[in-house]
Each structure stands twice: as structure tokens, then as C-alpha cells.
Design a protein around this motif. Structure first.
Motif: not given
Lengths: 806, 312, 172, 291
Positions: C73, C99-100, C103, C109, C111-112, C115-116, C119, C125, C166, C171-172, D10, D42, D48, D50-52, D202
């Protein structure tokens, strides 16, 4: 025409085979085959009495075709064929099969089935033998002379060997002086001796002893009888074929008469033109008339025509005491007729500007290893002093970076193989001259694989040279301190370092010499994926190319150190000599032949021929037909396997011969199992079958082996014919795809098999009835296994019933 | 001199060959000047029984187009063979089975199923299929038996000459007629098409022939100059007998193979497949081949090595 | 979002898993020269992150350590390493792939997650405050166009993004 | 007028109206029309991704589809948006398989990515559509006393293979555009390196340490101001100086401007029109030097 009379000679291998095969049944079976005039059974036929039986039968006109069933097929074939030829029979009218390794041994558990298979094998051999045609020997004359392209150490060593052996030899060097990259390198690792040292020619009996090695300038290289040296020259055209090449050379004017110049140096003292000296890393200037360094060869000045003012100045002409300067010289074209060509064009150092983060093109104090070599050289531009080129101050903090543009998939993915040793050499030479100097080598892996090379590395550590394992990410020039900063991670410490340096030296990649691609095109030879010349086979033919009579040596095939280059050069000389010494190429006309009447000029065959043996020749107005060069054709049949109108045949494997053989092999079953035809190439495929038999591996007798020159000859219709003839399954057994003896044959077969499977599926025939296998000799077990698996698979699938096929 | 007697017949065919006969234009006048047409169902009203009544070998030459698909086709082929001195397989159907031969990927049952029940345009609530005989109040009606497999003429009877093409090239037809009129004929079994392949007549330039992918004709911008194979388009020209003057490639259409296989080729499709696989740079090219039979055997399935699909 | 594992992947273990993930394809090209580390602005200021080290751990198959640790991260996605990698390892993309996977394995973490959820709710975001939106006219800015939230929701539902668990692990 | 679909993203509308205002006022003066489209979302930037990655690509492609439907090329102000969108655009144009997969996803939203439009950063529009000559001629203010530390941020240049914007090791476009306005673009250490912005939220301490180096290096080189393109870089360096002050007790006060703002000023637009009061570091001294 005389009636075809087949003699069949059955060896029972000292009664060993009789314990499995029913020889009485075999003899009876063979006797009934039309055309068989003689059947003899004996213990062996490849020597002694047995061989005499065959010879007598031929001499007594009792037979005109020979079928021998013998063990040791490769060896016995040589003996039988030779004896038959001596007895007056064309050697191509002999068919040898192996009833031991291909039948009795692998099927010893089912003797009656083995006997039935043996019948089929004999019938196939007889049917094929009846259709065999005599094949004549061809001779092609060879001009006994050789052209060596490149005057570096590889070219010189090769040329010297050849000339010493009495072969007329030409050496063509594109630059004005001999020596190549080695002369700029100054010294060689791991002995630190002079790079310009070469083995002296044996032809000079007065001064040369067995142990002689001498500097180029005192080696007497130019004085070797039979050797012609052309400097400032390059090859611009190559015509002709193997054994008889006509090579056009362009010799650029030197503007100094080689036979008059005494090398007094007066000319350079008056020459008003001074330009940066590329040879010496631009660290000094040279005149328009110049020699690279003293003691170059030939020891004759040359005028740089790009900068000389010629008649507007002509000061050198006036001062020359021997009237050697000739400003009106013109470039000449020279035509050479040679039988063979040796390519020794070497390699060059890559311009490291491509690695932008190192700023070679921007920072004068970032230099290359070869440029550093000039600095270290006592003859060099700084007389051995190590300096910062930007201000000519002594450089005492030096960082050497390895693998610059090398092992880099962005530019040159390969390891240039000699840079580690070069950098160690430079680091040690600097350290010995300036013990206070701080020398650091940043490396990814130190590769010191040669003999004594590891000791060299050890000595470098002893001398206090620092090693950082890590590839720098960037060189930054700090304008405040005028230092270079090298950003690098020391991976072992896991610490990010900013090394300060006066001078950064890049171990830049070694890449193919300029013009390599053009030369390859001119010669019709291949380059490897990295752009170096590709040898025929790295293990077995390391100096040969696919073009017979064209050889390679030295760094032209890959960057090499001096010992390896020398080894390679001597090897190339040996191969070239061997090629030239006979004065001719003797070759059987075991080649492809085009039937012009049917050739439609589709031009598929020339692109598939791995040897460039097929060309198109005009035939009538605007029409062309393919033509095969008997000299270049290797007889693989890949063209046959391509031709969509069957206008090409191999003289030694005609379609009717193959068809007769195939039908005979599936004419007898006697096993109760589905018949399988294994179409094996005569190289790895067939020997894999041999080896399974030799090792007495068992597989069922329903598997019938048909030998073809190369699997590349097989056409899709052959598979279909096999099924139609009664085969329930077809195995295609060829070499490994990258180990095909005919380069691309097994790859092409693989593709044909794949497409045929798609087709079979459409025909309602299970695609798995057709399989391609790639094997080598030692994989006999794989063949036996594949044969068993195929049999089981077919038994599961059930019988193939082709309908309405009459 | 007595006039020659000639006959024309169509078996399983589209009729294009009949048109082609007329496409020789004024040359047909030379033919009728020298020869009487004694049988030509499409043009003159002579019945089968009239032919049956002719003495054996009384027809000098019979030009037979169409494949053998039904019992009737076969019967008339045999009849005409008996009555004719010379029997010519005329056109791709008679020579190689042509498009009709593609029916060999099915059999009678599956074809009837498709044709009489499944096609979107078929309305057949009474589930009627052709029967060889049916009784109606006027009497017994008969239809010829429909075979499982389409055959070529030569697979049915002995054939003297061949002239392939869909339809045969006009220049070759003229040559045939002239040969007959003059009595100047090649050896039995000959074809009236040249021995070479279409490429010999095709003006397109051949280059490297390195096939990295397969494209359909609409996926390229044809430059009208370069060999289709060099434009990654499958063209049957290399495996197809010449004679047409490469008509299709000259007008932006790759050859589809109507001239049939070369004289030394037993299987036109397999020949082209072998050639194509040999020049494909990558095995993935092979995977791009769809409908290999429709592509490579459009005209010659009935005259190929395996001839038909194995239907279990 | 489901990535099938074939035999090769299983044989190659964690590096195989990464290679089969979008972005992770080039990981096995790495020969550990350290160019990435020396290029990295983050590695320069903290010992917690070293791109070479992350790749090494991943290649050694230390799945748990890589996924649950903070290192992955800490990449700032500046792509400096990727530009200079002599083996063309797409390092930043490999880290996205890691990271994918992290998750998907529940190591997210906070903060992610924020963000999600932004969205998913608003299609953006960074949420727009009423204050700023009101002030737009003062600066002569046109009213904001609405975001395509419905379309985003459909996309997220198709890829399975909206079904990610989620886990609030901190936080890791 | 050349028209572009404006991709606002954004952060700019939410936090930096001064950036938006400068762009909206300056670009039309140079013949660039900015068209606002409905339903943009967005851009799916690194957080994002990072998520997917697959989802992110699809979202980026969705937004490009909107421009495709409007038959307009797309212009971005935010460098982050530029990266996400241009990267997706190139990847999908180059990779048929990926395109097919993404289109399968997009079909749920009734969209299809065709790949017939460009995504451009406004610097590209300035160099390609306006041109340095016209730009120079349009300048009405004298910026010649300004020493500018240009900072393009990472995602204008990298990954260069996909963005194809400029030479990632020796970029010149941005500096040329600064010099076209009359200011002097200066060299400073680690000019091309990251500001650490993406680590905010972070690992704030790490982000700040990186930002501090940037501030130190630009100050050392004697810059009058830093000029940025990316709202994240701006935030990191402008607000960042406040954070540095409290964490390290160091005060730099080096003004940070968006290039669009500098452009607006050079074109003669009044500072208050550009909403410059949103800046944390005061610009008074700088503005007084622009005549």
C-alpha cells in the motif's frame, strides 16, 4: 527394360530371431510376392559370407533390387549398400529393414503377431524396392580460394591458418587498419597481455618457432604467401553459389601509396586539419592524414576524405619525402572468385545513449568501457592517465556500471558475456596505477565463467575494488559540486546509496557489428533473434551456416573473449579447408525434382525450403516454374509436402514408392488390434523407434513403422490415404520442433497434423486417430508408450468405418 | 460425310453448364453445322424411351453435366454410357460433385429432415417427404430414389474425357467442340483444362507468403496487385486447375476452386491444406480455419479421398 | 473478476496467481537488479517499502506476508521504476495486482473502503460539498452536471465490485 | 474553435475551483471550446485501480464512451484523470481480448467502447491545437522575471508506453509551454520524481517526507514558484507547506500555481477572476512581479 528381380535376404541374427519369428512362414510369404526372384535366409548379411551372397546374386544378374532384413540397420545399411555398389548395382536400389529392433524384440511376447507384422514389413520393403530408381552422383567444382570478411583477431587467425595451408586467401577489412576491436581494447584479460598479439604464421620458417606469438606488426602477417590483404574495403555484392562465389569488393582510396609510404610522420606535422579522434574516444585530436596509434597494420598513413582539404591544401604532398601521398586516388571495384567465405565481422560496443537515465550523451564524464580502455592504454590519448574528459583533471573516484543496455529487454536482452571481465580488468589496471583511486563496480551478477576468470575476480577484491550489487537507476550531475551522483540500491545492505564519482564508466552492451544485416542478406545466411550471425548448429556445426561453404567465426556469432574467438577462428579455418580441399562437392542427386508441366508458379515451395534451393525461372512469356538446385537441395521433401499440385517429387521418395509401402504395411494385420501407421522421419523419429526396440521395450505389433525422409514431406492427403487403406490410427513421429534435422520440417508437419485434425472432425472421423509426436533417440520409451496409448485409444473408439469409399 | 450425333444431359446440376454451352455464341453454329443434337432435354423434346431405342454407341459424343444424386441420375448415366461412343464429364458437378457434393456431410435422412421440416421457410404440417412411389386416384406416381451420397459421373460409369469448372471456361468448351468436329482428340481420360494451376494464369504478384492470420476478403483493402495469400486471404488458386484465366482473382475475388484438383492430385482440399499449413508462421493461424470443408472442398468433396462424412 | 486457475498457475503457486491477474503478467521477468528500488521516491524515505523486496517476497511465495503487510500500500504509483526496469517488469501494475488480490482476501485499508463507498453512492470518490457547489456561481462557473451513478452501479454489479467484502480490519 | 468534451473529474470541482475557473476562462481565449457532457463519473484513478483493475478500466472506458457518443475528443485538466483515461484508451485499442472483456462489462450499462477517440491532456491541446507561436502572441503580461520550477507530476509522463505524452526521461513539452508564457523554467534535483500525493490518507508521514524533499529542492534551486498540472500535486505542495511547517517547523512559503492559472495571468485575466484566494500559500509577492 529388364525385368525387376528382387532378392530378399533374411537374417535371423545368429538364430536369435527364429525364436520369435516363424522364418519358414516369412520365406513362404515372400516367395509368393510377384517380382521376388530370390529369397535367402542366413545368420547375418552385413559381413562375411552373408554379404558375399548378396554380391554374388547381383554379379550373377540374378537380382536387380536388394531387400535386406538385418539388425543394426544403420551400420548394416552402409556395408550392404557399399558392397552392392561395388558389385555394380546402384546404391539406391537397396532397401534395408530391421526385423529385430522394429519387430522381433518389441513384440517378443506375441510371436505370432510379430510374424504377421514381419510379413507386412517385408512386403512393404519389396513393393518399395520394386519402384526404386537409380540415383546418380553429382559433382560440383569448387574454386580453391577463400574470402575472409573482417580483419580483427578472428579474421586474421582464420586467414592465417588458411593461407598457411596453401589456400589462396583474401582478407577484407572495412577500416584502414587491421586489428578490429582488439586493438582498441589495449590489453586482454585474464593475462593482461597485449591485445595485438597473434599467433605467427608457420610459413615463415626462419623466424618462427613453435611457441611464437607476436605483435601484429612484427608477426609477418602481411608476408604470408597466398594471403592478400584488402584494408579500407568492403563487400558490396556476392553472386554465384556454393563453391563458386563472385564477390565484388569496393576498395576505398587511402590517398597514400602503400608501397611508398615509409611512415615518417612528416605529413601529420604539416596537416592543418585537426578533428576529434573517434578511435581514441575523442580524447585527443587527430589530423586529416593519420594513423590510429603507432604500430598499427599496415603501417601506412591514410587520409580521412571527409575532412581533408585535398588540393586546396596539399601540404602533405609537398612534404612527403617518398612522394607517397596521392590525392587523386579513386575507389576501385575488385572482383574475387572464391570457393568459400568466412564471416569474421565481430561485434561492436553499443552507444549507451539509449539508456537515457545514464545521460551518456549529455555528461562528458560518463564514458564507455572501450573509451576507458583508450585512457588506460599507454599509447592512448591521455598516455595512460585517467581523467575527467570535461575538465581533464585526474579522475580518482570511478564508478563502473555493468549491463548497460545489455540484459535489458528494452534494448538488448542478451548478456554480452565479456563485460564483467573487461570491467574487472579496467578496475585493476586503474588500481595498480593509482592505488589511491576509489573504484566501485555496480553489478547485477558478476559472471566470471571462464578458466582462471574467478581468480581474476578474487584479485580485484584483494586490491580493494568495491562491489555494489545493484543496478543504478540514474546518474545525476550535480552542478554545484560538478560531481556525478549514481543512485543505486546496495541490495545486500538493502540501502539506497548515492555514489559520488568523477568518472562513470558504462559497460555498454556488445551488439552485432554495423552492416551485419546487409551482409547476411547478401550472403543469404540467417541471423539469430539478437541479430548476430546464426551458426548451423551450436554444438555440432559451430562455424558452419546453412549455406554450404559459408563459415562464421569470432564475435560475429556472439560476443566472445579472445581465447574463444581464437578457438572459433581456427575451427572455421579447418572446416573451410575441409570443404575446399576436395576441389569439388560430391553429392548424390537425392534431391527434389520439379515436373514443369504441372508447376503452376504458386511460389509456395521457395518460401518453405529451408535451404533456399528453389528458385523460379522464366518459362515462356510471363510464366515461371520452380527449379531446384541439386547443389543446395538437402532432400528433405518439405517442398513436396507443400506443393498443392504435386508437381514436386523426391527422387529417393517418390509418391508411388511411399504409397506402395504404406498399403503393404497395412495389408496384413494378424493381431486383432486396430492397425496403426507410424510415419517416422528418418532422423530422430525413426531412431526413437530403433531405441525402443534395442531396449526391448514392448508395444503391440499392430503398430507399423513407415520411414519418410522428414515429416515435413507428409501431406494431409497421405493421412487420409492411410485411413482409406485401412489404418485405424496414424502417428506422425518427427524430431523436436526446434531440433528438426531439416530445420522446419517437424514444425510444418505439426501444423499439417493440426489442420488435418480439424478436417477429420468435419469428416466425422475422431481427430485423436491422428497424433503428432516429437521425439529424440533417447526417448524410445516414449515411442513405446505412445504406441500403446494409441492402440488403447483406438480400441476404445472402435473401428473406423469409412462409408462409400470405393 | 455423315453428320456427327451429339447429346447433352443434365443430372444433379444447377443448369449453369447448359447456359455455358450457349455462351460459346456463334461457335454453336459450327457445331450444329457438323453435328445433329440427338438428345438435349433442356432444349429438344426427346424422351428417355427414344434414347433407349437408339442403338448402342450410336451417339458420337455425350456431354453429361451434373452429379449423380438420385437413382434417375444413375440410370440415365448408365444408359448414355451404353449409347455413346464418347462420354464427357462436363462441368464441376460431373467431374467432382461440386456444391452438391457438400451434401455428403449429411445423409438422406438428415437432408430430408432439414429440407422438409426445419428450414424457416418450410411449412409442412402434413409432414410430407418425397416417396419413391405414391398412389393417387389417378394412379401410381413414382419418384426416383434419393441416395445418401452424391457421386461423380466417373464413380458411376466409365468416363472418356473431363472438363471441369463451374461452369467450364468458354475457351475450353470451344476447344472441346473443335476437337470433336475435327476428330482431333487427346488420349482417353484427359481433361480439357490445362495441367497447371490458376496461379499460372493469375497476374497477381507473389511475395513472402507468410501467413500470420486469416482474413476474409471484406477485411482487407485489396490492392488488386498482390497475391491474396500475401494479403492473408485464403485463395484456392494454387490447388485449382487452370483454364479460366484466373477470372475471379482478376476481379477482386479469391479463387474458390471450381476448376477442381490438379491432374496429379487426389484430394484438392487436402492439397491446399498442406500448402497452407506449410506457410503458416504460427500454429494459431491453423486455429482460425473455420469450415475447412466448405472452404477447401467447395467443389470437390464427392471426388476427394474420403468423399463423405462418416455418420454413425 | 473471477480468474480461473489452470494447472500451470497452481504449479507456479503465488507467482502464478499474480501472473494470471490483470497487471501481474510480468512479475516472473524480475531478476532482482534493484533498479526499481533505486528509482523509488518512497523507498528513499522509508524502509517499509522496497519494490524489489515486494517482488522478491511474492516470487518466493510468501503470500500471507505480502498481502497482509503494509508494503504493497506504500507504492505511490509514480511508475518511475516501471520506466526504467530493464526486464520490462510492469512493477506498478504488479503492485495493483497484489492490492487487488489483497482486497479479495480481505485486507483492505480503511481509506480504500471509503473510496469504494464514495464511488458506489455518488459515482465520485471525492464528494462535492454543498458549500463549494454554491460558490461556483461566484466564480462564474456553470452548474455541475450530474454523475452517471446508475451506469456505475451496473458496471460494479457486473464485475462483482459491489460484492467485495469490505472487512474492517483497520489499516494493515 | 476546436471543441473537446471536458472531463472534469472529482477533485477539481470539489476542492480546486480556481483550477477549473482558470481553465474555463483561459482556454476559450485560445480557441478551445470546452463541452460539458452529462453522466460523467470518476475516472477510476489509482485508488480504484488498487481495488480492482478490471472494474477501473471499465469505468474509464465508460467515460470515454460518452465522448465517443458525442463525437468529441476528450480533454482533461487533472493529470490523474488523464492517466486513467488515456491509459485505458490505449490499452483497449491495443488489446482486442481486453476490449472484448470490457465491452462485455459495459454492455450492462448499455455502452460499447469503440476506440475512435483520443484522450488529451490540456497541455497536448495547447501544443497541438493552439501551438507555441499563437500562445506566445496571446501573452499580454510580462512574466520574464519569474523563475519557475515546473512539476508535471508522474501521470502526465508515465507509464510512457501507454500515455505517449513526452519522453519520460527528458520531457520538454511542459517546460516549453512555461517558457512560451515568458517565464524561465529552471532545473532542480529530482524534478521528475513523485510528490508522494497518492500516499496521503494511508501514510501521511511518508507522503509529507517526499513532498518536503520537493519543496527543499525547488527552494534550493531558487524558484519563485512551483507550477503544477495535477490537483494532487498542488494539494501536496501548497497545503503541504502548512503541514511541513507544523511537523518540521520549517517555513518555505513558495507559491504553487497550476499552469492554467499562470496561463490565465499571462493572458491578462484578473487574479480574482481566477479564484486565486483558494491558495494556502499567498501569491501577493508573485502577483506583484507580473506586470
Amino acid at each position: 527394360m529388364n525385368e525387376t528381380k528382387v532378392g530378399v535376404f533374411l537374417s535371423d541374427c545368429g538364430n536369435q530371431l527364429s525364436q520369435i519369428l516363424d522364418f519358414d512362414a516369412l520365406v513362404n510369404h515372400v516367395k509368393q510376392v510377384p517380382g521376388v526372384a530370390l529369397v535367402v535366409k542366413a545368420s547375418e548379411f552385413w559381413r562375411g559370407e552373408g554379404l558375399k551372397t548378396i554380391v554374388d546374386a547381383i554379379k550373377g544378374k540374378k537380382i536387380s533390387r536388394v531387400v535386406v532384413a538385418e539388425s543394426l540397420p544403420k551400420l548394416s545399411e552402409i556395408r550392404v549398400v557399399k558392397a552392392a555398389e561395388e558389385a555394380g548395382l546402384n546404391p539406391y536400389l537397396v532397401e534395408v529393414i530391421d526385423l529385430k529392433d522394429h519387430c522381433a524384440w518389441p513384440h517378443r511376447d506375441t510371436p505370432s503377431e510379430a510374424t504377421e507384422k514381419a510379413k507386412a514389413m517385408l512386403l512393404a520393403a519389396i513393393e518399395r524396392a520394386k519402384l526404386l530408381e537409380p540415383i546418380e552422383k553429382l559433382e560440383f567444382p569448387i574454386t580453391k580460394s577463400v574470402l575472409v570478411i573482417g580483419g580483427g583477431i578472428a579474421g586474421m587467425q582464420t586467414a592465417e591458418d588458411l593461407a598457411d595451408l596453401g589456400i589462396k586467401t583474401y582478407i577484407v577489412e572495412k577500416s584502414p587498419f587491421l586489428g578490429g576491436l582488439a586493438t582498441r581494447a589495449g590489453r586482454f584479460f585474464p593475462t593482461d597481455d597485449c591485445a595485438i598479439c597473434i599467433q605467427s604464421p608457420a610459413s615463415d620458417v626462419k623466424t618462427i618457432t613453435h611457441t611464437s606469438r607476436k605483435c601484429v606488426y612484427r608477426s609477418g602477417f602481411t608476408e604470408i604467401p597466398n594471403l592478400n590483404i584488402l584494408t579500407n574495403s568492403r563487400v558490396i555484392a556476392v553472386e554465384g553459389a556454393t563453391g563458386n562465389y563472385k564477390v565484388t569488393i569496393e576498395k576505398k582510396p587511402r590517398y597514400v601509396n602503400e608501397s611508398k609510404c615509409v611512415g615518417c610522420d612528416l605529413c601529420t606535422t604539416v596537416c592543418p586539419v585537426a578533428v576529434p579522434d573517434e578511435y581514441n574516444a575523442k580524447l585527443k585530436k587527430r589530423k586529416a592524414i593519420y594513423m590510429n596509434v603507432p604500430n598499427v597494420h599496415p603501417p601506412v598513413y591514410v587520409i580521412d576524405e571527409n575532412v581533408c582539404k585535398f588540393h586546396d591544401c596539399a601540404k602533405c604532398v609537398e612534404i612527403c619525402p617518398t612522394k607517397a601521398v596521392e590525392l587523386d586516388q579513386k575507389s576501385e571495384r575488385i572482383t574475387l572468385n572464391v570457393g568459400s567465405i568466412v564471416v569474421a565481422t565481430g561485434f561492436q560496443e553499443c552507444d549507451p545513449s539509449i539508456v537515457k537515465e545514464y545521460h551518456y550523451d549529455e555528461y562528458p564524464d560518463v564514458i564507455t568501457n572501450l573509451e576507458l580502455a583508450r585512457m588506460i592504454d599507454g599509447f592512448g590519448p591521455t598516455s595512460g592517465e585517467i581523467i575527467k574528459p570535461s575538465n581533464r583533471e585526474p579522475a580518482r573516484r570511478i564508478v563502473i556500471i555493468q549491463c548497460v543496455g545489455s540484459r535489458d529487454r528494452r534494448w538488448n536482452p542478451w548478456c554480452s558475456s565479456i563485460c564483467c571481465m573487461i570491467s574487472l580488468k579496467h578496475a585493476m589496471l586503474i588500481k595498480s596505477a593509482h592505488p589511491e583511486a576509489d573504484v566501485t563496480i555496480c553489478y547485477i551478477d558478476i559472471r566470471t565463467t571462464g578458466r582462471e576468470h574467478e581468480y581474476y575476480y578474487e584479485r580485484a577484491r584483494e586490491m580493494g575494488i568495491k562491489f555494489v550489487k545493484g543496478r543504478p537507476s540514474e546518474i545525476v550531475h550535480d552542478p554545484e559540486t560538478d560531481m556525478l551522483i549514481v543512485d543505486v540500491e546496495d541490495e545486500i545492505l538493502r540501502r539506497l546509496l548515492e555514489l559520488e564519482a568523477d568518472l562513470v564508466v558504462l559497460a555498454s552492451a556488445m551488439v552485432p557489428a554495423e552492416g551485419t544485416k546487409d551482409l547476411a542478406d547478401m550472403l543469404g545466411i540467417e541471423l539469430d533473434q539478437d541479430g548476430f550471425f546464426k551458426e548451423y548448429n551450436a554444438k555440432l556445426r559451430p562455424t558452419e551456416t546453412k549455406r554450404r561453404g559459408i563459415f562464421l567465426c569470432g564475435g560475429a556469432t556472439f560476443p566472445k573473449d579472445a581465447p574463444t574467438t581464437s578457438l572459433h577462428a581456427h575451427s572455421a579455418a579447418m572446416k573451410a579447408t575441409k570443404f575446399l580441399s576436395a576441389g569439388k562437392v560430391v553429392k548424390d542427386q537425392k534431391t527434389a525434382v520439379i515436373n514443369e508441366e504441372y508447376c503452376g508458379d504458386c511460389e509456395f515451395c521457395p518460401v518453405t525450403c529451408p535451404y533456399g534451393a528453389i528458385s523460379l525461372v522464366p518459362k515462356g512469356e510471363e510464366h515461371f516454374v520452380a527449379e531446384v538446385s541439386d547443389l543446395l537441395c538437402e532432400g528433405c521433401g518439405i517442398c513436396v509436402g507443400t506443393c498443392p499440385v504435386n508437381a514436386i517429387e523426391l527422387r529417393h521418395a517418390r509418391p508411388n514408392q511411399m504409397s506402395a509401402q504404406m498399403k503393404a504395411l497395412v495389408s496384413v494385420n494378424g493381431t486383432g488390434k486396430p492397425l496403426i501407421l507410424a510415419m517416422c522421419c528418418s532422423e530422430c523419429g525413426h531412431t526413437a523407434v530403433d531405441s525402443s526396440g534395442m531396449a526391448m521395450m514392448q508395444y503391440p505389433a499392430n503398430v507399423r513403422v513407415m520411414k519418410v525422409p522428414c515429416t515435413g514431406i507428409l501431406q494431409v492427403h497421405v493421412f487420409l490415404e492411410a485411413f482409406k487403406a485401412g489404418a485405424q490410427g496414424v502417428m506422425v513421429v518427427g524430431c523436436k520442433s526446434d531440433g528438426c534435422h531439416y530445420e522446419v520440417g517437424s514444425q510444418k508437419a505439426q501444423k499439417k497434423v493440426e489442420l488435418a485434425k480439424i478436417l477429420l472432425n468435419e469428416y466425422g472421423v475422431e481427430p485423436e486417430r491422428l497424433m503428432m509426436h516429437n521425439m529424440v533417440f533417447i526417448e524410445g520409451a516414449d515411442f513405446a508408450e505412445a504406441a500403446k496409448t494409441m492402440t488403447e485409444r483406438l480400441e476404445k473408439l472402435g473401428s473406423l468405418q469409412l462409408t462409400d469409399v470405393s | 460425310m455423315e453428320k456427327l450425333k451429339i447429346a447433352f444431359y443434365w443430372a444433379a446440376s444447377c443448369g449453369g453448364c447448359e447456359i455455358a454451352v450457349l455462351d460459346v455464341n456463334e461457335k454453336i453454329l459450327d457445331v450444329v453445322a457438323k453435328a445433329d443434337i440427338v438428345f438435349w432435354p433442356v432444349a429438344i423434346d426427346i424422351k428417355y424411351k427414344d434414347v433407349e431405342a437408339m442403338p448402342d454407341k450410336s451417339i458420337d459424343a455425350c456431354f453429361f453435366n451434373g452429379a449423380i444424386r438420385t437413382e434417375e441420375n444413375e440410370r440415365i448415366a448408365k444408359l448414355l454410357r451404353e449409347k455413346s461412343k464418347i462420354l464427357v464429364a462436363f462441368g464441376s458437378c460431373a467431374c467432382d460433385g461440386c456444391v452438391k457434393g457438400l451434401a455428403n456431410l449429411w445423409n438422406k435422412e438428415t437432408i430430408f429432415q432439414r429440407a422438409y421440416f426445419e428450414t424457416p421457410s418450410t411449412k409442412n404440417p402434413e409432414l410430407v417427404t418425397p416417396q419413391t412411389s405414391v398412389s393417387v386416384k389417378e394412379g401410381e406416381l413414382e419418384l426416383p430414389e434419393f441416395y445418401d451420397t452424391v457421386k461423380t459421373l466417373a464413380q458411376t460409369v466409365d468416363v472418356d474425357y473431363f472438363i471441369s469448372g463451374c461452369p467450364p471456361p468458354i475457351s475450353c468448351i470451344i476447344q472441346v467442340f473443335e476437337g470433336f468436329i475435327s476428330g482431333n482428340l487427346p488420349p482417353k481420360g484427359s481433361s480439357f483444362l490445362p495441367n497447371k494451376s490458376i496461379c499460372d494464369e493469375c497476374p497477381r504478384e507473389k511475395k513472402e507468403h507468410s501467413i500470420t492470420e486469416i482474413k476474409r476478403i471484406y477485411e482487407i483493402e485489396d490492392d488488386f496487385k498482390t497475391c491474396f495469400w500475401d494479403q492473408q486471404v485464403i485463395c484456392m488458386g494454387p490447388a485449382t486447375r487452370a483454364g479460366c484465366g484466373a477470372q475471379c482473382p482478376k476481379v477482386n475475388i479469391p479463387c474458390t476452386g471450381c476448376g477442381g484438383p490438379g491432374p496429379r492430385v487426389a484430394d484438392q482440399g487436402a492439397a491446399m491444406i498442406s500448402a497452407m499449413a506449410s506457410i503458416a508462421t504460427d500454429p494459431s493461424v491453423i486455429e482460425q480455419v473455420v469450415d475447412p470443408i466448405g472452404t477447401f472442398y467447395k467443389y470437390s468433396l464427392a471426388n476427394s479421398i474420403l468423399r463423405r462424412k462418416v455418420i454413425k | 473478476m473471477v480468474h480461473e486457475k489452470d494447472d500451470e498457475t497452481l504449479r507456479a503457486g503465488f507467482s502464478g496467481e499474480i501472473k494470471h491477474r490483470l497487471g501481474g503478467e510480468t512479475i516472473t521477468l524480475c531478476y532482482q537488479c534493484g533498479t526499481c528500488a533505486a528509482s523509488c521516491p518512497v523507498a528513499k524515505v522509508t524502509e517499509k517499502f522496497n519494490p524489489r523486496g515486494v517482488i522478491k517476497l511474492a516470487l518466493l511465495g510468501e503470500r500471507q506476508e505480502v498481502l497482509s503487510g503494509s508494503a504493497i500500500w506504500l507504492c505511490s504509483s509514480c511508475y518511475n521504476c516501471q520506466e526504467r526496469c530493464p526486464q520490462k517488469v510492469e512493477i506498478a501494475d504488479v503492485i495493483y495486482a497484489l492490492r487487488n488480490i489483497a482486497i479479495m482476501s480481505g485486507h483492505t485499508p480503511n481509506i480504500y473502503s471509503e473510496f469504494a463507498s464514495g464511488l458506489m453512492k455518488e459515482g465520485r470518490i471525492v464528494p462535492i460539498s454543498k458549500f463549494v457547489e454554491k460558490k461556483r456561481t461566484d466564480y462564474g462557473l456553470p452548474p455541475l452536471k450530474s454523475a452517471g451513478v446508475e451506469a456505475i452501479k451496473k458496471i460494479l454489479s457486473t464485475t462483482g465490485f459491489d460484492k467485495i467484502q469490505w472487512k474492517k480490519e483497520g489499516t494493515p | 474553435m476546436t471543441s473537446y468534451a471536458l472531463f472534469l473529474g472529482c477533485t477539481i470541482p470539489a476542492r480546486q475551483p480556481h483550477y477549473e475557473a482558470s481553465a474555463r476562462k483561459a482556454l476559450p481565449q485560445l480557441g478551445i471550446e470546452l463541452v460539458d457532457l452529462d453522466n460523467m463519473t470518476c475516472c477510476a484513478p489509482p485508488p480504484l485501480q488498487s481495488i480492482d483493475l478490471e472494474t477501473s478500466l471499465s469505468i474509464a472506458a465508460y467515460n470515454i464512451c460518452l465522448a465517443e457518443e458525442a463525437d468529441l475528443n476528450m480533454i482533461t485538466l487533472c493529470t490523474g484523470c488523464f492517466e486513467s483515461l488515456a491509459m485505458a484508451n490505449t490499452m483497449l485499442k491495443q488489446n482486442e481480448k481486453l476490449k472484448a472483456r470490457v465491452n462485455q462489462i459495459l454492455s450492462s450499462a448499455g455502452k460499447e467502447f469503440k476506440g475512435n477517440k483520443e484522450v488529451k491532456h490540456y497541455l497536448q491541446v495547447l501544443t497541438q491545437d493552439v501551438g507555441l507561436d499563437r500562445l506566445k502572441k496571446s501573452v499580454t503580461k510580462d512574466l520574464s522575471s519569474l523563475k519557475v520550477a515546473s512539476f508535471s507530476g508522474c501521470h502526465l509522463l508515465r507509464p510512457s508506453a501507454l500515455l505517449k505524452f513526452d519522453d519520460p526521461e527528458r520531457p520538454h513539452v511542459f517546460d516549453e509551454l512555461i517558457e512560451a508564457l515568458g517565464a524561465k523554467s529552471i532545473w532542480y534535483r529530482n524534478k521528475l520524481k513523485c510528490c508522494g500525493g497518492l500516499l496521503r490518507g494511508y501514510a501521511d508521514d511518508v507522503a509529507l517526507a517526499i513532498a518536503r524533499e520537493k519543496i527543499v529542492n525547488t527552494t534550493k534551486a531558487g524558484a519563485d514558484c512551483i507550477v503544477t498540472l495535477c490537483p494532487f500535486c498542488f494539494l501536496t505542495l501548497d497545503l503541504g507547506q502548512m503541514l511541513i511547517k507544523s511537523a518540521f517547523h520549517e517555513e518555505y512559503n513558495i507559491p504553487v500555481l497550476h499552469y492554467a492559472e499562470l496561463l490565465g495571468l499571462a493572458l491578462g485575466i484578473e487574479p480574482k477572476e481566477l479564484a486565486l484566494d483558494f491558495h494556502k500559500i499567498r501569491l501577493d509577492k508573485l502577483l506583484s512581479e507580473i506586470r
